[in-house]
Every structure is written in C-alpha cells, then in structure tokens.
Design an enzyme around this catalytic site. Structure first.
Site, PDB file in Angstrom:
ATOM      1  N   SER A  17       0.826  -1.203   0.000  1.00  0.00           N
ATOM      2  CA  SER A  17       0.000   0.000   0.000  1.00  0.00           C
ATOM      3  C   SER A  17       0.865   1.261   0.000  1.00  0.00           C
ATOM      4  CB  SER A  17      -0.960  -0.041   1.200  1.00  0.00           C
ATOM      5  OG  SER A  17      -1.951   0.938   1.080  1.00  0.00           O
ATOM      6  N   HIS A  68      -7.703  -5.590  -0.767  1.00  0.00           N
ATOM      7  CA  HIS A  68      -6.435  -4.866  -0.637  1.00  0.00           C
ATOM      8  C   HIS A  68      -5.451  -5.688   0.202  1.00  0.00           C
ATOM      9  CE1 HIS A  68      -3.861  -1.394  -0.756  1.00  0.00           C
ATOM     10  NE2 HIS A  68      -4.053  -1.039   0.503  1.00  0.00           N
ATOM     11  N   ASP A  98      -0.098  -4.232  -4.001  1.00  0.00           N
ATOM     12  CA  ASP A  98      -1.262  -3.356  -4.178  1.00  0.00           C
ATOM     13  C   ASP A  98      -0.940  -1.913  -3.784  1.00  0.00           C
ATOM     14  OD1 ASP A  98      -3.818  -3.465  -5.290  1.00  0.00           O
ATOM     15  OD2 ASP A  98      -4.797  -3.382  -3.338  1.00  0.00           O
TER      16      ASP A  98
END
Length: 350
Positions: free
Chosen positions: A155, A249, A183
């Site tokens: 992230s 996610h 991601d």
C-alpha cells in the site's frame, strides 16, 4: 527545549530537532533527523538456532550482530497505512520471511501512519523513504550492496519503497535489485509524476501485485511486470466479507506470503497468463496460448508485461500447473491439469 502553541485543532511544536504540526491526532514532522527517533524505526530480525532475534538499527550508524550471515538474502519490508498493529497484510509477509529463515529489516513508521491520519501519512512517505535510503547507504561499508536487496512494500509502503529506490538512483547511480509492490496505494497517487510513486525505474526489477484496483489500490501498470489477481479488483475470499474492497487490498500480502512458503517448502505456484490489458481480460479476449509466468517470491526477473491469474477462495490460494502444461513457453491447450508447475520449468518455459 520544546515550545507548543495550540490553535483550535492545530498544534505547533518547535524543538531543537524538529518542527511539528499536529492536526488533531495526526502528526506532521519537519526537519526531523533519521536517527534517535521513535517515528521511524528499523528492526533487523535474524534466525539462529531456530530462534528469531531482533535488533534496532541506527540508520546513520547501523551495527550488525556478530552472527549476521551475509550469505542469507536480506529482505526489507515496509508496512502501509495504520502500521503493523492493524496491517495484517505486511505482518504476514514479515512473519513468513522470518519463519523460513531470511534476514529481514522491518521499516516501522507506525507513528506517522496511524489511523485516521491517511493524509498526513501520505505527506510523510518522502521522509520515511529518505531514512530508508540513508540506512541502505550506511550498510554498504558493512558489506551489504543495494543490488542484493529485495524490498517489499504494501500500500503506502510500496510508494515508500519506490521513493527510496529513486533516492538511491540519484545519489549512487544504482538502486535495489528488486522492489515488490503489494497493491500500491491509489489515494493521492493517481496523477503524480514517477518521482512521487512506485514505478519501474526505481529498481532493476519491479513487480507489482494488484488486488483492489480503483479503490484502495492503483489500477494502471507501473512495474516491469504487473499481476492482476482475479482481475485485480475483488478477490473471491472477500466476497462475503463486510467490506470486500479493503479485504481485497489486504489479500495482496497473503498471496505473496503463500508464495514465500511455496518457494521454500514446495507447493503450488501462482501461474499468470499474459494479456494486453485489463479491458481485454474482462471481455474474455486474452489468448489461452499466451506466455505464462510465476507471480510472487519466485517471479522471474526478466519477465515483462501485464499478466492475469485466478485463485482459490480460501488458502491455499494458488492453483498452479504441471510442467506438462507448457510447450515452447506457452500453455499447451491439450492439457487441463491444475497441478504444480516446477520452479525449473517456470524459469525456462513460463
């Protein structure tokens, strides 16, 4: 000396080491040094006699333990928003690396990434990346070359990894051997230049795993190779969850952690098929005879392009393929098995 002034919800603190702004509970630090600070910590974990030991590294003057084995690969792992207390994705990757015996440096910047402070966390990614770059340069005299370092970021941590790689390129003219982006975060990173997000210029090999494209994760391809799992949007394991996009996610780290175990203990691989773009994938226009490759820890460093793959809806997630599934580097349409594809076959044929 510390002087603080409160204006409604804004707190301004001035001290010898830093200029600090606090928007409610959310801190923003300016001119803070990368040493002797609680905001960014580097935790080295090594495994000896089946026990994991932990050491705090000073980025300006790191000291490695006497038993540190330089022949064991070094992984640097950077968490995302919220920190390791709630970032289950990154925590799983770190624990798996430690379990199988790698040297791991965890970049712990939780005080700057705490909930609900996403905006200020985004603003501090550059500072965390700067501190990581300083640490890597300081490790070089100790015999650790950035060309041998694999950085894994989830992230916001994926962009921290990219910014650090960009810094090293400018200072040293070289960067990490590999950056894996799990991601990479989308909010505030949609239209920025390559200097402010993870991209393929940040390391010799950049592989990106997309699992929540368009919500929490970026949609566009940004690495040398980009993997869109189950279309890169919603993951099968998350369809019954309370908030499927957030669950999707998090799945990026769980897939990657499974690939780490499979690379050491054996097991099915995440086999992906090349396709021109995500639109072709959803329209069913991808050619079944296109090139195949492996996603995850054993991703082949010369792989280039955009790849798609499916997974199970529960662990183990990888579907895998037998070696007989491949013919001249392509899928053999006469085979329909979903067993494992061996590492040797993958590197030479897939």
């Amino acid at each position: 000396m510390l002087v603080c002034v409160s204006v409604v919800l804004l707190y301004i603190c001035i001290c010898a080491d830093a200029f600090q702004l606090h928007f409610g509970e959310c801190p923003v630090y300016f001119y803070e040094r990368c040493t002797h600070t609680e905001s960014v910590k580097f935790v080295l974990s090594t495994k000896t006699n089946n026990e994991t030991e932990f050491f705090i590294l000073d980025p300006l003057n790191p000291e490695l333990p006497k038993h540190f084995n330089r022949l064991i690969p070094l992984k640097i792992v950077v968490h995302g928003y919220g920190g390791l207390d709630i970032d289950f994705s990154t925590a799983t990757v770190i624990e798996t690396y430690e379990e199988v015996g790698y040297n791991v440096i965890t970049v712990d910047w939780q005080p700057l990434a705490q909930v609900p402070c996403y905006a200020t966390a985004y603003m501090k990614t550059w500072h965390v990346a700067q501190c990581l770059s300083i640490l890597v340069v300081s490790l070089m005299p100790l015999g650790i070359n950035p060309k041998l370092i694999h950085v894994v970021g989830f992230s916001l941590g994926a962009h921290v990894s990219g910014l650090a790689g960009n810094n090293l390129q400018k200072v040293l003219g070289k960067s990490f051997y590999r950056i894996t982006g799990l991601d990479p975060a989308l909010p505030f990173f949609a239209t920025l230049s390559n200097d402010w997000k993870l991209d393929k210029t940040d390391a010799d090999f950049v592989d990106v795993i997309h699992t929540s494209s368009g919500t929490f994760g970026k949609l566009e391809a940004t690495g040398h190779v980009d993997f869109y799992v189950n279309g890169g949007v919603l993951q099968p394991a998350c369809l019954s969850k309370k908030y499927p996009p957030l669950c999707s996610h998090i799945m990026a780290g769980l897939y990657f952690a499974e690939s780490i175990k499979s690379s050491v203990y054996g097991g099915k691989s995440f086999i992906a098929r090349q396709c021109e773009n995500i639109v072709h994938y959803f329209l069913g226009l991808c050619d079944d005879t296109q090139k195949l490759t492996v996603m995850g820890e054993n991703a082949y460093y010369l792989t280039r392009g955009t790849f798609f793959l499916e997974t199970n809806d529960k662990a183990p997630y990888a579907l895998g393929f037998k070696s007989s599934y491949f013919k001249n580097g392509r899928l053999n349409p006469n085979k329909t098995s979903t067993d494992n594809c061996s590492k040797n076959d993958v590197n030479t044929l897939c």
